[in-house]
Motif scaffolding. Structure first.
Motif, PDB file in Angstrom:
ATOM      1  N   ASP A 122       0.878  -1.178  -0.202  1.00  0.00           N
ATOM      2  CA  ASP A 122      -0.040   0.058   0.066  1.00  0.00           C
ATOM      3  C   ASP A 122       1.029   1.111   0.126  1.00  0.00           C
ATOM      4  O   ASP A 122       1.065   1.825   0.924  1.00  0.00           O
ATOM      5  N   ALA A 123       1.641   1.555  -1.184  1.00  0.00           N
ATOM      6  CA  ALA A 123       2.579   2.733  -1.317  1.00  0.00           C
ATOM      7  C   ALA A 123       2.203   3.946  -0.951  1.00  0.00           C
ATOM      8  O   ALA A 123       2.650   4.591  -0.140  1.00  0.00           O
ATOM      9  N   ASP A 124       0.774   4.492  -1.268  1.00  0.00           N
ATOM     10  CA  ASP A 124       0.226   5.804  -1.088  1.00  0.00           C
ATOM     11  C   ASP A 124      -0.786   5.688   0.279  1.00  0.00           C
ATOM     12  O   ASP A 124      -1.218   6.845   0.327  1.00  0.00           O
ATOM     13  N   GLY A 125      -0.930   4.495   0.731  1.00  0.00           N
ATOM     14  CA  GLY A 125      -1.636   4.436   1.998  1.00  0.00           C
ATOM     15  C   GLY A 125      -3.186   4.792   1.885  1.00  0.00           C
ATOM     16  O   GLY A 125      -3.934   4.787   2.745  1.00  0.00           O
ATOM     17  N   ARG A 126      -3.587   4.400   0.560  1.00  0.00           N
ATOM     18  CA  ARG A 126      -4.860   4.559  -0.031  1.00  0.00           C
ATOM     19  C   ARG A 126      -5.978   3.282   0.772  1.00  0.00           C
ATOM     20  O   ARG A 126      -7.021   3.654   1.352  1.00  0.00           O
ATOM     21  N   VAL A 127      -5.373   2.297   0.753  1.00  0.00           N
ATOM     22  CA  VAL A 127      -6.181   1.160   1.375  1.00  0.00           C
ATOM     23  C   VAL A 127      -6.154   1.338   3.010  1.00  0.00           C
ATOM     24  O   VAL A 127      -7.215   1.044   3.508  1.00  0.00           O
TER      25      VAL A 127
END
Lengths: 177, 154
Positions: A122-127
């Motif tokens: 979850d690279a951008d932290g969206r999940v």
């Protein structure tokens, strides 16, 4: 009579509020997800970016989803516990690698051991936002149908695992159709 | 004396200057919306959503990773044409009512919302009792004695 009783009653009431209030941990915010279906996601796998890891991967059995990152001290602290849970083999652990450098994450798992069946990146932290994650480590217990049963905030240890989480996991497995 | 006064005036000016140039210290470094109404909604929303890692700051006040992410999310939802209520609901579904600095009135928060009224009422009752008792003592000693007498019987 009232003159003496009222201040004492008021004092006792205040002490009651303080006892309750001060024994609560304000950093542990109850999750509104409990009892609800886990928010669906599908992310590239940490081991092989061509594969996906997500709610579909975890479905079908009682599982843990552990939110972690190499930057998170609490995650390193609970790593041994995760290794022990994985070694016991009762409940599979999936990972959500939260806002991390994938290379650093892979390296940490090589060095400290890998307790995860699979990791979603979850690279951008969206999940993580969908899951209401606000600080790592956080660990969710999921039923076979994907319902969120329990959320633990902060590092796990074997005591918490055996007393709070494992019984719920076994119970969920029994109720499984 | 004059020196103290001068120091006070200087401090006041310094604080006023800091407040006036607040924009220069803004935490949120993202670009403004083109539409000023949209910008106003964005500023209002981020100022009433709690940063859950820093707890006593709003997401507008904080540069914690989560606050940055939630600001980005709020921005995106505004651009997608979501209403303020839809954005608040989005946050509550994920983080619970705690994310709102202005939690809704429900069974859990009834005491929180009602406390000012209860305290005001309590204060008014105490004030009324004190005032009546004092009035009695001042102008009519007999009545004051009676009141004290009644009380010891109660």
């Amino acid at each position: 009579m009232w003159r003496y009783f009222l201040p004492i009653a008021f004092f006792v009431l205040l002490v009651g509020f303080f006892l309750r209030g001060l024994s609560l941990d304000p950093s542990e915010i109850p999750s509104p997800l409990l009892g609800k279906p886990a928010p669906a996601f599908a992310l590239p796998s940490l081991d092989d970016p061509a594969k996906t890891v997500g709610t579909d991967t975890m479905k079908g059995e009682v599982a843990l989803l552990n939110v972690w990152g190499t930057w998170c001290a609490g995650c390193r602290q609970e790593h041994d516990t995760l290794m022990a849970i994985a070694a016991a083999g009762e409940v599979p652990i999936y990972g959500l690698n939260w806002k991390d450098d994938p290379d650093a994450a892979r390296q940490m798992l090589r060095q400290m051991g890998n307790p995860y069946v699979a990791n979603g990146v979850d690279a951008d932290g969206r999940v993580a936002i969908d899951w209401g994650v606000y600080g790592a480590p956080e660990t969710f217990l999921l039923a076979a149908d994907g319902t969120v049963i329990y959320k633990h905030i902060g590092p796990l240890n074997l005591g918490i695992w055996q007393q709070d989480i494992l019984p719920l996991a076994l119970q969920a497995r029994e109720q499984q159709p | 004396m004059i020196r103290i006064l001068a120091a006070r005036i200087f401090a006041t000016i310094a604080i006023a200057g800091m407040l006036a140039s607040g924009a220069a210290f803004a935490i949120d470094s993202s670009e403004d919306f083109e539409d000023p109404r949209m910008q106003a909604r964005y500023e209002k929303l981020t100022a009433e959503l709690r940063c859950l890692v820093c707890q006593n700051q709003t997401i507008a006040d904080s540069n914690a990773g989560l606050a940055v992410d939630l600001r980005r999310e709020t921005r995106q939802m505004l651009l997608d044409g979501k209403t303020d209520d839809q954005i608040r609901t989005f946050m509550v579904e994920r983080y619970g009512n705690f994310v709102l600095y202005r939690p809704p009135v429900d069974s859990n928060t009834l005491l929180l919302w009602g406390a000012p009224a209860i305290l005001l009422l309590g204060g008014a009752i105490v004030a009324a009792v004190v005032i009546r008792r004092r009035a009695g003592m001042k102008f009519d000693d007999e009545e004051g004695d009676e009141l004290a007498h009644e009380e010891s019987n109660a």
